[in-house]
Motif scaffolding. Structure first.
Motif, PDB file in Angstrom:
ATOM      1  N   CYS A   1       0.831  -1.202   0.000  1.00 41.84           N
ATOM      2  CA  CYS A   1       0.000   0.000   0.000  1.00 41.84           C
ATOM      3  C   CYS A   1       0.867   1.254   0.000  1.00 41.84           C
ATOM      4  CB  CYS A   1      -0.916   0.019   1.222  1.00 41.84           C
ATOM      5  SG  CYS A   1      -2.327  -1.096   1.082  1.00 41.84           S
ATOM      6  N   ALA A   2       0.241   2.358  -0.389  1.00 38.58           N
ATOM      7  CA  ALA A   2       0.917   3.649  -0.311  1.00 38.58           C
ATOM      8  C   ALA A   2       1.179   3.991   1.152  1.00 38.58           C
ATOM      9  CB  ALA A   2       0.045   4.719  -0.955  1.00 38.58           C
ATOM     10  N   PRO A   3       2.183   4.861   1.431  1.00 43.67           N
ATOM     11  CA  PRO A   3       2.482   5.237   2.814  1.00 43.67           C
ATOM     12  C   PRO A   3       1.240   5.820   3.503  1.00 43.67           C
ATOM     13  CG  PRO A   3       4.205   6.017   1.343  1.00 43.67           C
ATOM     14  CD  PRO A   3       3.091   5.515   0.469  1.00 43.67           C
ATOM     15  N   PRO A   4       1.070   5.556   4.792  1.00 43.14           N
ATOM     16  CA  PRO A   4      -0.102   6.076   5.501  1.00 43.14           C
ATOM     17  C   PRO A   4      -0.108   7.595   5.554  1.00 43.14           C
ATOM     18  CG  PRO A   4       1.488   5.147   7.042  1.00 43.14           C
ATOM     19  CD  PRO A   4       1.969   4.784   5.675  1.00 43.14           C
ATOM     20  N   GLN A   5      -1.301   8.163   5.488  1.00 44.04           N
ATOM     21  CA  GLN A   5      -1.477   9.604   5.604  1.00 44.04           C
ATOM     22  C   GLN A   5      -2.048   9.932   6.977  1.00 44.04           C
ATOM     23  OE1 GLN A   5      -3.922  10.834   2.318  1.00 44.04           O
ATOM     24  NE2 GLN A   5      -2.483  10.128   0.768  1.00 44.04           N
TER      25      GLN A   5
ATOM     26  N   SER B   1     -11.949   6.403  -1.070  1.00 46.10           N
ATOM     27  CA  SER B   1     -11.978   5.663  -2.323  1.00 46.10           C
ATOM     28  C   SER B   1     -12.304   4.193  -2.075  1.00 46.10           C
ATOM     29  CB  SER B   1     -10.621   5.771  -3.037  1.00 46.10           C
ATOM     30  OG  SER B   1     -10.588   4.955  -4.180  1.00 46.10           O
ATOM     31  N   SER B   2     -13.002   3.590  -3.035  1.00 43.37           N
ATOM     32  CA  SER B   2     -13.335   2.171  -2.917  1.00 43.37           C
ATOM     33  C   SER B   2     -12.114   1.289  -3.091  1.00 43.37           C
ATOM     34  CB  SER B   2     -14.387   1.796  -3.972  1.00 43.37           C
ATOM     35  OG  SER B   2     -15.574   2.535  -3.780  1.00 43.37           O
ATOM     36  N   TYR B   3     -11.091   1.791  -3.780  1.00 43.29           N
ATOM     37  CA  TYR B   3      -9.875   1.028  -4.009  1.00 43.29           C
ATOM     38  C   TYR B   3      -8.711   1.729  -3.327  1.00 43.29           C
ATOM     39  CZ  TYR B   3     -12.352  -1.744  -7.477  1.00 43.29           C
ATOM     40  OH  TYR B   3     -13.232  -2.586  -8.098  1.00 43.29           O
ATOM     41  N   PRO B   4      -7.884   0.983  -2.601  1.00 44.09           N
ATOM     42  CA  PRO B   4      -6.752   1.606  -1.904  1.00 44.09           C
ATOM     43  C   PRO B   4      -5.654   2.026  -2.884  1.00 44.09           C
ATOM     44  CG  PRO B   4      -6.642  -0.773  -1.689  1.00 44.09           C
ATOM     45  CD  PRO B   4      -7.941  -0.470  -2.374  1.00 44.09           C
ATOM     46  N   GLU B   5      -4.904   3.048  -2.479  1.00 49.98           N
ATOM     47  CA  GLU B   5      -3.718   3.409  -3.250  1.00 49.98           C
ATOM     48  C   GLU B   5      -2.663   2.326  -3.016  1.00 49.98           C
ATOM     49  OE1 GLU B   5      -2.425   7.278  -2.175  1.00 49.98           O
ATOM     50  OE2 GLU B   5      -4.142   8.291  -3.072  1.00 49.98           O
ATOM     51  N   SER B   6      -2.171   1.747  -4.098  1.00 52.16           N
ATOM     52  CA  SER B   6      -1.291   0.598  -3.949  1.00 52.16           C
ATOM     53  C   SER B   6      -0.227   0.612  -5.032  1.00 52.16           C
ATOM     54  CB  SER B   6      -2.107  -0.695  -4.039  1.00 52.16           C
ATOM     55  OG  SER B   6      -1.270  -1.834  -4.008  1.00 52.16           O
ATOM     56  N   ASN B   7       0.933   0.051  -4.685  1.00 56.10           N
ATOM     57  CA  ASN B   7       2.021  -0.111  -5.643  1.00 56.10           C
ATOM     58  C   ASN B   7       2.061  -1.519  -6.226  1.00 56.10           C
ATOM     59  OD1 ASN B   7       3.029   2.553  -5.102  1.00 56.10           O
ATOM     60  ND2 ASN B   7       3.883   1.769  -3.187  1.00 56.10           N
ATOM     61  N   VAL B   8       1.031  -2.306  -5.953  1.00 58.43           N
ATOM     62  CA  VAL B   8       0.979  -3.690  -6.423  1.00 58.43           C
ATOM     63  C   VAL B   8       0.509  -3.734  -7.878  1.00 58.43           C
ATOM     64  CG1 VAL B   8      -0.143  -5.926  -6.105  1.00 58.43           C
ATOM     65  CG2 VAL B   8       0.540  -4.580  -4.118  1.00 58.43           C
ATOM     66  N   SER B   9       1.146  -4.579  -8.667  1.00 59.80           N
ATOM     67  CA  SER B   9       0.670  -4.867 -10.019  1.00 59.80           C
ATOM     68  C   SER B   9       0.424  -6.369 -10.129  1.00 59.80           C
ATOM     69  CB  SER B   9       1.676  -4.406 -11.079  1.00 59.80           C
ATOM     70  OG  SER B   9       2.893  -5.117 -10.960  1.00 59.80           O
TER      71      SER B   9
END
Length: 271
Positions: free
Chosen positions: A98-102, A119-127
Motif C-alpha cells: 500500500c501507499a504510505p499512511p497519511q 476511495s473504494s480502491y486503496p492506493e497501492s504499488n501492487v501490479s
C-alpha cells in the motif's frame, strides 16, 4: 442473494420455507375439519380456509420457483466463483504494498477524511497479471509487490478453497530448505486460520521450471459462496498473511520467484 434476474437461496432457507408453508396448510385443514360440523365456529372455519388457500398457493409457488431455478442457481454459483477469482481476491492483494499512511486530525462528521480514504480502491504499488479460463474454477496470479514477485494460484470448488504458492527450487533438498525457511511465516495460516499445508517438488507448466509448491487447503462449507462476510475474511486473511510472509522473505533474503535474486550481504569496508 440476488444476482442478475435470479434469486438464489441457500438450501436451509428453501427447506425452512417449505416446512413452514406445509405446517400452515396442515394446521388450517385440521381446523376446518375439526370445526366444520360444530356450531358457533363459523369465523374460525373461514379464517382457516383462507389460511389454507394462502399456504397452498405459497407452497405451489415455492415448489415451482425453488426447483425450476436449479440450473439458474448453478449459473449464479459459477458467476460468484468468477467474481471471487477475478475481483475480490485481486482487490484484496493490493494491500501487499500500500501507499504510505497519511495523517489527519479527527473531527466530528466525515468532511475531515482524506480523499484517498474515501476511495473504494486503496492506493497501492501492487501490479497483478493473471491467467484465467472462463470454464475454470481457478486463476493464476503473478503479483509484484515491494520489488518482489509472488506466484499464487487460487482454486474454488464450492466451499473448498485452495491457495497454492510457487517458490523457486532446483532440487528436492532446496524444497525442504524452503519449507524450513517459511515454516514460521506460514504458521498463522495453518495454526490459526485452519488451512492444511502440503508441499511437493515439481516442474510447473506456466514457466517450465522447478518449484517448491505449497498447498493451503480449507473447506469453508457449502454456503461459502453465499456468505460475503466470510469471503471478505478469507481474502483479507490471506493478503495479510502473504504481506507478512513477503516481508519475512525480504528481510531474510529468501527469493520468492525466479525473477528475484536474493539480496547479497553488504561487504564490510577493510580497515
Amino acid at each position: 442473494m440476488q444476482t442478475g434476474n435470479f434469486l438464489y437461496a441457500p438450501r436451509w432457507v428453501k427447506l425452512t420455507a417449505l416446512m413452514v408453508l406445509s405446517l400452515a396448510l396442515v394446521t388450517a385443514l385440521a381446523v376446518v375439519i375439526y370445526y366444520m360440523d360444530r356450531g358457533g365456529r363459523d369465523s374460525w372455519v373461514l379464517v382457516a380456509i383462507s389460511l389454507a388457500q394462502i399456504a397452498a398457493s405459497g407452497l405451489v409457488i415455492a415448489l415451482i420457483v425453488f426447483f425450476s431455478q436449479r440450473d439458474a442457481n448453478l449459473t449464479v454459483l459459477r458467476a460468484r466463483i468468477r467474481e471471487f477469482l477475478l475481483h475480490s481476491l485481486p482487490r484484496g492483494l493490493l494491500i501487499l504494498d500500500c501507499a504510505p499512511p497519511q495523517e489527519a486530525s479527527w473531527q466530528p462528521g466525515r468532511g475531515w477524511r482524506k480523499k484517498a480514504w474515501r476511495s473504494s480502491y486503496p492506493e497501492s504499488n501492487v501490479s497483478i497479471r493473471l491467467r484465467y479460463t472462463s470454464c475454470g474454477v481457478e486463476c493464476l496470479y503473478f503479483v509484484k509487490a515491494q520489488g518482489r514477485t509472488l506466484v499464487l494460484r487460487a482454486q474454488v470448488n464450492m466451499g473448498e478453497v485452495v491457495f497454492t504458492l510457487y517458490l523457486p527450487a532446483a532440487t528436492d533438498a532446496a524444497m525442504e530448505e524452503r519449507r524450513q525457511q517459511l515454516d514460521w511465516g506460514l504458521s498463522r495460516l495453518t495454526g490459526v486460520s485452519g488451512y492444511r499445508q502440503d508441499w511437493y517438488f515439481a516442474v510447473e507448466s506456466f514457466d517450465n521450471r522447478s518449484h517448491a509448491v505449497v498447498f493451503l487447503t480449507r473447506d469453508f462449507g457449502t454456503d461459502f459462496l453465499d456468505d460475503n462476510r466470510l469471503m471478505l475474511f478469507v481474502v483479507n486473511d490471506l493478503a495479510l498473511n502473504l504481506r507478512g510472509l513477503l516481508k519475512d522473505c525480504i528481510e531474510r533474503g529468501i527469493p520468492t520467484s525466479y525473477e528475484d535474486e536474493a539480496p547479497r550481504p553488504a561487504l564490510s569496508k577493510a580497515g
